[in-house]
Design an enzyme around this catalytic site. Sequence first.
Site, PDB file in Angstrom:
ATOM      1  N   THR B 185       0.873  -1.182   0.000  1.00  6.16           N
ATOM      2  CA  THR B 185       0.000   0.000   0.000  1.00  6.16           C
ATOM      3  C   THR B 185       0.900   1.219   0.000  1.00  6.16           C
ATOM      4  OG1 THR B 185      -0.025   0.174   2.396  1.00  6.16           O
ATOM      5  CG2 THR B 185      -1.710  -1.203   1.388  1.00  6.16           C
ATOM      6  N   GLU B 330      -5.806  -3.868   1.234  1.00 11.55           N
ATOM      7  CA  GLU B 330      -5.868  -4.788   2.371  1.00 11.55           C
ATOM      8  C   GLU B 330      -7.090  -5.703   2.315  1.00 11.55           C
ATOM      9  OE1 GLU B 330      -5.139  -1.632   2.442  1.00 11.55           O
ATOM     10  OE2 GLU B 330      -3.683  -1.131   4.006  1.00 11.55           O
ATOM     11  N   LYS B 435     -13.071  15.290  16.049  1.00 10.78           N
ATOM     12  CA  LYS B 435     -13.677  14.674  17.218  1.00 10.78           C
ATOM     13  C   LYS B 435     -14.014  15.753  18.232  1.00 10.78           C
ATOM     14  CE  LYS B 435     -11.478  10.391  16.095  1.00 10.78           C
ATOM     15  NZ  LYS B 435     -10.495   9.342  16.362  1.00 10.78           N
ATOM     16  N   TRP B 440     -18.424  12.915  16.254  1.00 10.35           N
ATOM     17  CA  TRP B 440     -17.522  13.043  15.126  1.00 10.35           C
ATOM     18  C   TRP B 440     -18.144  13.936  14.055  1.00 10.35           C
ATOM     19  CZ3 TRP B 440     -15.234   7.465  14.015  1.00 10.35           C
ATOM     20  CH2 TRP B 440     -14.508   7.048  15.153  1.00 10.35           C
TER      21      TRP B 440
END
Lengths: 540, 540
Positions: B185, B330, B435, B440
Amino acid sequence: MLSTMQDDQLSLAHLLRHGVRMHGDSEVATWTGSGSRKTTFDRIGRRSAQLAHALRELGVTADQRVGTFMWNNAEHLECYLTIPAMGAVLHTLNIRLFPEQLVFVVNDAQDHVVVVDGSLLPLFARQLPEMTTVRHVIVTGGAAGALDAPSGVTVHSYDELLDGRPETFEWPEIEERSAAAMCYTSGTTGDPKGVVYSHRSIWLHSMQVCMTDSMRLTDADKALVIVPMFHAMSWGMPYAAFMVGTSMVLPDRFLQPGPIAEILAEEKPTFAGAVPTIWQGLLQHLDANPQDISHLREVVVGGSAAPPAMMHAFEERYDVPVLHAWGMTETSPLGSVARPPKAAKGEEAWRYRYTQGRFPASVRARLIDDNGDEVPWDGESVGELEVKGPWITGSYYGGADPDKFHDGWLRTGDVGKITPNGYLTLTDRAKDVIKSGGEWISSVDLENAVMAHPAVAEAAVIGVPDEKWDERPLVAVVVREGEQVTAEELRTFLADKVAKWQLPEHWTFVDEVPKTSVGKFDKKRLRAAHAEGKLDIAHF
Amino acid sequence: MLSTMQDDQLSLAHLLRHGVRMHGDSEVATWTGSGSRKTTFDRIGRRSAQLAHALRELGVTADQRVGTFMWNNAEHLECYLTIPAMGAVLHTLNIRLFPEQLVFVVNDAQDHVVVVDGSLLPLFARQLPEMTTVRHVIVTGGAAGALDAPSGVTVHSYDELLDGRPETFEWPEIEERSAAAMCYTSGTTGDPKGVVYSHRSIWLHSMQVCMTDSMRLTDADKALVIVPMFHAMSWGMPYAAFMVGTSMVLPDRFLQPGPIAEILAEEKPTFAGAVPTIWQGLLQHLDANPQDISHLREVVVGGSAAPPAMMHAFEERYDVPVLHAWGMTETSPLGSVARPPKAAKGEEAWRYRYTQGRFPASVRARLIDDNGDEVPWDGESVGELEVKGPWITGSYYGGADPDKFHDGWLRTGDVGKITPNGYLTLTDRAKDVIKSGGEWISSVDLENAVMAHPAVAEAAVIGVPDEKWDERPLVAVVVREGEQVTAEELRTFLADKVAKWQLPEHWTFVDEVPKTSVGKFDKKRLRAAHAEGKLDIAHF
C-alpha cells in the site's frame, strides 16, 4: 512464506447472521395445501436462536447429531440453520428409507434428538423403539400428543419448546473443517453410507450455487425448492439463499403435479429445482391444464438425466429454460452444470445442454479406465468418472466402503466421456457397463437401441462371462403385447445402429424385466437368474 | 466430529489449469495503440508453462518473490498466473511509487527476479543499482538490449527466454495458506506496507467476483480491465476471469480518454472496471465525441467515491449502468458492492447505489467509536469501519504498523455509517474526522457544504485543538478569482446546511490548499501550518 491474510473460518454461524442481518425481509413461504404461511429471514433468525436455546437445554452440546425427519418447510429451514450454527451436526433423515435402513442410520450417527414433522409421526414412531440413542423427539405442527414414546424418550412440541425463549443466541466460533451436516446415501446394496459435510464445504458450495456458471441465485429470486431437504441437502439451495437473500417457497408434503401447479400460480417463483420425474409430471399436468409459468426465469434438473424432449417442451411451450446439472450426495451435490459455452448457438448449444455439464473451477474431474489410467477428454473415450475438490467426499463416515476412493479422488460409479472443453456425458453405471476385450460397452446405449424397435416393450442388457472377451452383452427382451420379433431380427435391426464389435451374441426373451423398489431395472436379479441357468438363451 | 470432505487445497495452479482446459478459446486482447494483439487462454497456458521453466532456471524455487513492473497486458497476465501457480510469490510493483519507495518495496520483499515492461525500462533502470536482491531482469517487448545492468544482474528478453521451452509444466501441490502474491500500500506517511495474499484468499475472492451479488462475470463477458494490475491486483478480475472464462481486454499503457474510447469502439467489451477519474475523463471525451458504448452491460467504479452525477450521466446518456464498489489493497480488494436491495425502485434504488454498498457474506463489518465500542447500524451513527474475513489482511508483511489491527479485525481508516440492511456510506478518513465533545464531524461533509458557496473555489477542513471540545473544525478557504466573501457570510451560508453544533468557529483564507502528489488535499501540511501559527485565523 505465509500470507498476511486473516485466518478467518468459514462458518454457518456467519451465514445465519449474514442472511438475517442483510436480507431480513427476504421471505420464506411454506405451502399449506391452500395458500402459503409466510415468514422472513429476520423471523427465522429469531426462531433459530430460540431453537438453539431449546436444543442446548435438551443436552445438545458440542458436535452431537440432531436428526430431522421432515418435509421442506420453514421449521426444517430453521433446523438447517440452527443446528450447524450452534456447532452441532444436522442429520437429515430420508423419509423414504426402508424401516431397517432408517433405524441403521439413526443408530450409526447416534442421533440424540430428532425433529419430526407432525404429518410423518406415524411413519417415524414405528421405528422409534429400535433407535437406541434418541432421547428427545420434537414434533412440529401440534401433533406431539399423538406419540406414545418408549421409556427414556421425551416428546416435545416444537412450537411450545421454542415459545418465550430469547430471540438472540451467542453462536460459537467454529473451526471450518468441523462437521456441519450429514446425509446417508441410500445405495441399492449394503447399509447406507454417511457423508459428513463441513462448514467449509457448505460455505464454498453455497458460493458456487450463486456463481454465474451455476444457478445464479440472487436476492431478486424466489426459489421453489422442490428437491427434498432430506436428500442431498436440497442441492444446497437453502444455504445459498441465505448467502445472497433469495426468497424461498417450500412445498411441504405437496409434491404432486396439481399442488405444484397451484404453488406456481400462487407464488410465482422465479427459479425452481427438482428431479426429472417431478418436471415430467408437471409437464403432463400443464399440457392438460394450461397455465402461464414464464415467471420461472430458469429451472434446474438433476438427480438423473433430463430427457431432451422434456427440456424442449418446457422451453418451447412454456418459455422456461431448463438447466441440466449433475451431482450426488457425495458431491454436496453440485458437480457439473450444463450452461453451453458462449460461442455455441442453436442446435450446438442444445447438444451441450443435453450433457451433464461442465465442471466449475473447484471440482476437478478425470476418467479412469480398467487399468487405473486416465483416458483423454476427446468426447469419445469412456472411463469411470472420478472427482476431487473441497466439497467432494474423501471417505464415508466410519470408513465404510473404502473402495469408493482412489488416491484421494471419489469414484463416482458413473461411466462417461468428456469433451475437450470439459462437458461430461454419462453413459452408464460402472457396475453395469460391459467390459469386452478391454473396451467398454454401455448397457444403457444398447438398451436404448433395442427399445427403439417397434415390437420391443422393454430391454435390459447385462454383461455375461466370456472366455475370450471377459464379458459380452446379454439382452433380455420383453416383447410388446400382440407383437412378434426374433433375436435374429433384432440383431439385424441393430446392425447399423451400434459398432459391429458391440453387437450382442446372447439374447433372451422374458415376461418382464425385474425392477427395484423405485422402478429401475434390477440387473442384480437378472444376473442371478442368468448365473442360475434360469434364462433361455439364443446364442449367435 | 470431523467431516468426511476431501481436504482439498484451493490453489492457483488449479485455477490456471481450469481456465486453460475449460475455456481455452477465451480471448485476451492487449491494446497496441492501433488495434489489439490477441491471444487465448489456451496459448496463455502454454506460455505460462514456458515462463515457469524459465523462472526455475533462473533460480526461482519455493516461495521466492518475483516482481512485475508492468502495464496491463498479456505478459503481465502470464506472470499473474505462472508465478503463484509454480509456488513462488508474485510481487506487483506500482510504477507510480516514488523512487525511494520503489527501492524500499523491492528490497523489503527481497525480489529475486523482476519482469519489466520494455516501455517502463528507463523508469525502472534508474533505481536498479539500489535494489540489493535483484539478480535477473526480464524485459518484455524486445527492449532488453537497452538496459546497461549493474554487476551481478543479468538482463533477459522475455520472448527469447520463453522461446522453445516445453509448453507443459508439472505445477506443484500448494498449501492454500501459502503466499501467492503481494502488493504494497502506498500510504501518505511512512514506508509502504506489504499485503501478502494467499492462494486461498485469491480463490475465494475470485468466486465472489463471479457471484451474483458482485460483478457477475461470465464466460460470455469481455472485461476491459483498466484498473492497473500493479494496484490492488486489478480488483481480482484476471483471476476471476480464469475461473469462469471471461475474455479480457487489457489497455497496456493507453489510459487516456481518447485511447480508451478507441478500445471501446474496437473491442466492444461488455464490462469494465476503473477508478472515477478514468470514467470522468471518458465522459468528457464522449460528450465531445459521441460514441455508442451500450455494449457495456455494466461498469464498476471503485478506488474512491463515484460522484452521483457521473453515475447518472453514464446511465441516462449512454445506457451504461455504473456499479459502485468499495475496497482497498488490504481487502483483496472487494469489500462491498452497491447493488440495491430487490425492493428498492427509482430514487430509492439510486440512494442505495450512491453508497459504498453492501457486504458479501464472507466480509463481516463493524463500526467502532472512540471507546472501542460498536456503534449501531442505524444509518446515522458514525464510527471507524473495521472488517474481517478470509480475504482481509490480518497483519502487514514483517509486522509493520500493528495499530491497524484490532482484535483480529482490520481497521480500515475509513469513517462511515451503515444502514440496518447493511449498506455502507463512508463519510471521512479516520485521521481527518473532527472529534468534538465525543461526537464526530465529517471534514468532507463540511468541505462540500462550504464549496457549494458560489464564491468558494476550494475549502479544506481540519480539526484543531480545543480545550472544551477536544477538537473543533478549522476551515481553510480559497476564494474564486474575482469573487469576495467573508467568513461571517460563509457561516451564515452554512447555518441551514449543517447541525448547529458542527458550525465551524475557525476560518482562514489561503491562496491554495496544499495538495499531495496525486492531487488530494494534503491536510498534514495544513495542520503543520496551523501548528506553526502560519495561518491568519478569524474566530467566532
